[in-house]
Design an enzyme around this catalytic site. Sequence first.
Site, PDB file in Angstrom:
ATOM      1  N   ASP A 229       0.597  -1.291   0.168  1.00  7.40           N
ATOM      2  CA  ASP A 229      -0.363   0.069   0.366  1.00  7.40           C
ATOM      3  C   ASP A 229       0.684   1.234   0.009  1.00  7.40           C
ATOM      4  O   ASP A 229       2.069   1.163   0.596  1.00  7.40           O
ATOM      5  CB  ASP A 229      -1.252   0.030   1.422  1.00  7.40           C
ATOM      6  CG  ASP A 229      -1.944   0.600   1.008  1.00  7.40           C
ATOM      7  OD1 ASP A 229      -2.231   2.002   0.240  1.00  7.40           O
ATOM      8  OD2 ASP A 229      -2.901   0.490   1.798  1.00  7.40           O
ATOM      9  N   TRP A 230       0.483   2.643  -0.597  1.00  6.46           N
ATOM     10  CA  TRP A 230       1.199   3.472  -0.610  1.00  6.46           C
ATOM     11  C   TRP A 230       2.045   3.758   1.094  1.00  6.46           C
ATOM     12  O   TRP A 230       1.301   4.366   1.303  1.00  6.46           O
ATOM     13  CB  TRP A 230       0.492   4.645  -1.094  1.00  6.46           C
ATOM     14  CG  TRP A 230       0.136   4.675  -2.810  1.00  6.46           C
ATOM     15  CD1 TRP A 230       0.948   5.531  -3.606  1.00  6.46           C
ATOM     16  CD2 TRP A 230       0.584   3.891  -4.242  1.00  6.46           C
ATOM     17  NE1 TRP A 230       0.848   5.163  -4.807  1.00  6.46           N
ATOM     18  CE2 TRP A 230       0.589   3.582  -4.922  1.00  6.46           C
ATOM     19  CE3 TRP A 230      -0.091   2.156  -3.992  1.00  6.46           C
ATOM     20  CZ2 TRP A 230       0.321   3.379  -6.439  1.00  6.46           C
ATOM     21  CZ3 TRP A 230       0.106   1.630  -4.792  1.00  6.46           C
ATOM     22  CH2 TRP A 230      -0.146   1.819  -5.809  1.00  6.46           C
TER      23      TRP A 230
END
Length: 815
Positions: A229-230
């Site tokens: 995930d970012w």
Amino acid sequence: MKYKDLIEKMTLEEKASLMSGKDFWQTQDIKRLGINNMFLADGPHGIRKQAAAADHLGLNASIPATCFPTAATVANSWNVELGEQMGEYLGEEAVAQGVHVLLGPGINMKRNPLAGRNFEYFSEDPFLAGKLAAGMIKGIQSHGISACVKHFAVNNQEERRMAIDTIVDERTLREIYLTAFEIAIKEGKTKTVMSAYNMLNGTYTNENIHLMRDILRNEWKYDGVVVTDWGGSNDRVAGLVAGNELEMPTTAGETNEEIIEAIKTGKIKEEVLDENVDRLLDLIFTTDKALKESQKEINQEKHHRMAQTVAEESIVLLKNEEQILPIKKGTKVAIIGDFAKEARYQGAGSSIVNPTKLDSTLDGIKECEFVSIGFEPGFDRYGKKSQKKIDQACALAKNADVVLLYIGLDEVTEAEGLDRQSMEIPENQIELLTALQKVNPNIVAILSSGAAVEMPWIGKVKGLVHGYLSGQAGAKAILRVLSGDVNPSGKLAESYPIHYEDTPSCYQFPGKEVSVEYREGPYIGYRYYDTANVAVLFPFGFGLSYTTFEYADIQVAKEGVTFTLTNTGGRAGSEVTQLYVGCKSTNIFRPKKELKGFTKVFLLPGETKTVTIPFDDKTFRYFNIKTNSWEIEAADYELMIGASIADIRLKDVIAIEGTGAPLPYDQNELPSYYSGKANHVSQEEFEQLLGRKVPESKWDRTKALGYNDTIAQCQYAKSGFARFIFKTINFSHWFLKKIGKRSTANLIMMSIYHMPFRGVARMTGGVINMPMLDGILMIMNGQFMKGLRHLLKERKKKVKREKLKTTMVQATKEM
């Protein structure tokens, strides 16, 4: 390896560079070897490809795309084929916009109704979520690009999501929180998986060998790519060892250097990197080929109609007293509620879509056969009270035969990065409803929200239509249900408790400091309410129709259950038939019944069809912690066919041979789990289930702040400057809410308050690197001048390196 020859031509630096993003949305390329970059875009219910400034919170507008209903809405259709068709449309739009990897669907379990991202997830049931996700993935990937199922795994709260440690027992992990992923990966064959931000039992998910290697790679035989995930990478080398190929977004080469250093010093073998590169190359080449072969223009009107079809099948009729619906021709209706003018049709955050068009209730009402006598907003959507608006709405309602009242939750209440504070809808809406009922009792409420809400006001309405978040065509879809042009067929994919306090996880949600304990075990949603005999407002699987259905003639075979279904009413309609299974043995604790199959059946008036719901490998299994494998208990199993978990129409029993595994538990040590009353489990009993001591759940306020501590923890930092910053952030949040700037206030909580310090480096694209972060931490830990000098020194080094790199690149180009 597929690309062994190509990998051998790469330098170590080139291989490492592929493991991290080129910028916010794109992967790195190696032009000399014909390796192009990929574009990844958010898109669980529509493409969010940003043309200009990139962000992960939905702040900047994206290229227009069809906004389909959210996952929470689509789940109410219980229609796998419809989900696959919607996926095909999503995939087509992704290809048209040059997107290689579409970041969705999200399939985390709805453990708690307050979880801020519930609108983006399908269900509280892993079987239903998994099947719908598998269908959507197949549709997306039918165009050759990749879906990306997320967030792997046990990511069930937004507060402190980048740092929280989820404590869950192995059986619950497997049966509840991983089963949807297993179905999505094995049946949907997703090419990409996104690892979650959180820790799982003490280890960040993207570094968790048990999760990433033992289960995902070895047990499920997954050979695709895992992307963080970012900003979700903690230790890049540990993530690589676990098989997490791609880190997003870019860190401007910083973590590439960590990989190179680890290989040069012998910390890891280069073969580990090669293995990751090989899988990533396969994703790059296959998706790139698909884009080159099939980019084309989108028929926006056709896609809009598809969004409407999905919405129509997903709308749930929850109440229809005195058959107030469908509204008859010529009926005078008053349209009341701010959501009728400006529809609440999607969630907020990384999934926000810029729609190609947006249907309006006030425009669509002109096409209906009932007569609108006018519109009044009645309330301010963000909660501000106004007696004037109530009075104006009541004046209109007096002259109507039926009042259509559009109510629900606003955009800043349900948003990524934040959990809801309560299950209530705003008080000003309830005050409006109370006033309206006094002047006109014929009220149909149209509810918009992405998750369950409390409804102490339900006795004041005769009709209740739940549109959830039904996308850009939702307004027209709802009107077609109200008018009877569409017979509602949606059924709830989650339970609606009467009070939040009835929720099994209410005492353990959210985790506020170090960890969150899943003490309820497998008893989430209907598994708890049904087993513990807790009354609910609306049960899982519930939904009304304008017609009636009769179930009969159950037949059980080794392959599945067969029965007949008859439409006994006067309208054509669809019924969602549901198979629940309950084990009659009490040797191993289980929910009273669990969903193990379903199918949606369309019938004309008077028509009868024979329906078969097959068994599969998940019908009778449970996870045995002693054998560390899936087993089957030898026992009689009750097979129940129902219109909901609480409306069982047919029953039969089948005897199933077991696998002979030893019993995993001592009943005397786990009384709450054997009774099913697992809403208030003691720490001691939870530790018996867990098989170990639970970690300390509170912050150690005596320790210096580190990379994985959050900015919120500055409240107890040694530095007065750090405590001042905390107080400033807190005041800013309070003040912005006070003056009505709730979106900006939310942004502070999402992007600052709960951000771990490492996120400052991971989410800034290399503007701040880890050595600079060391200086920031020194400042926060009471060494202001030393930290400031270190920060400035490391920044100077960074600028110098970047200038040298730019010079070298230019020199190479000139050669």
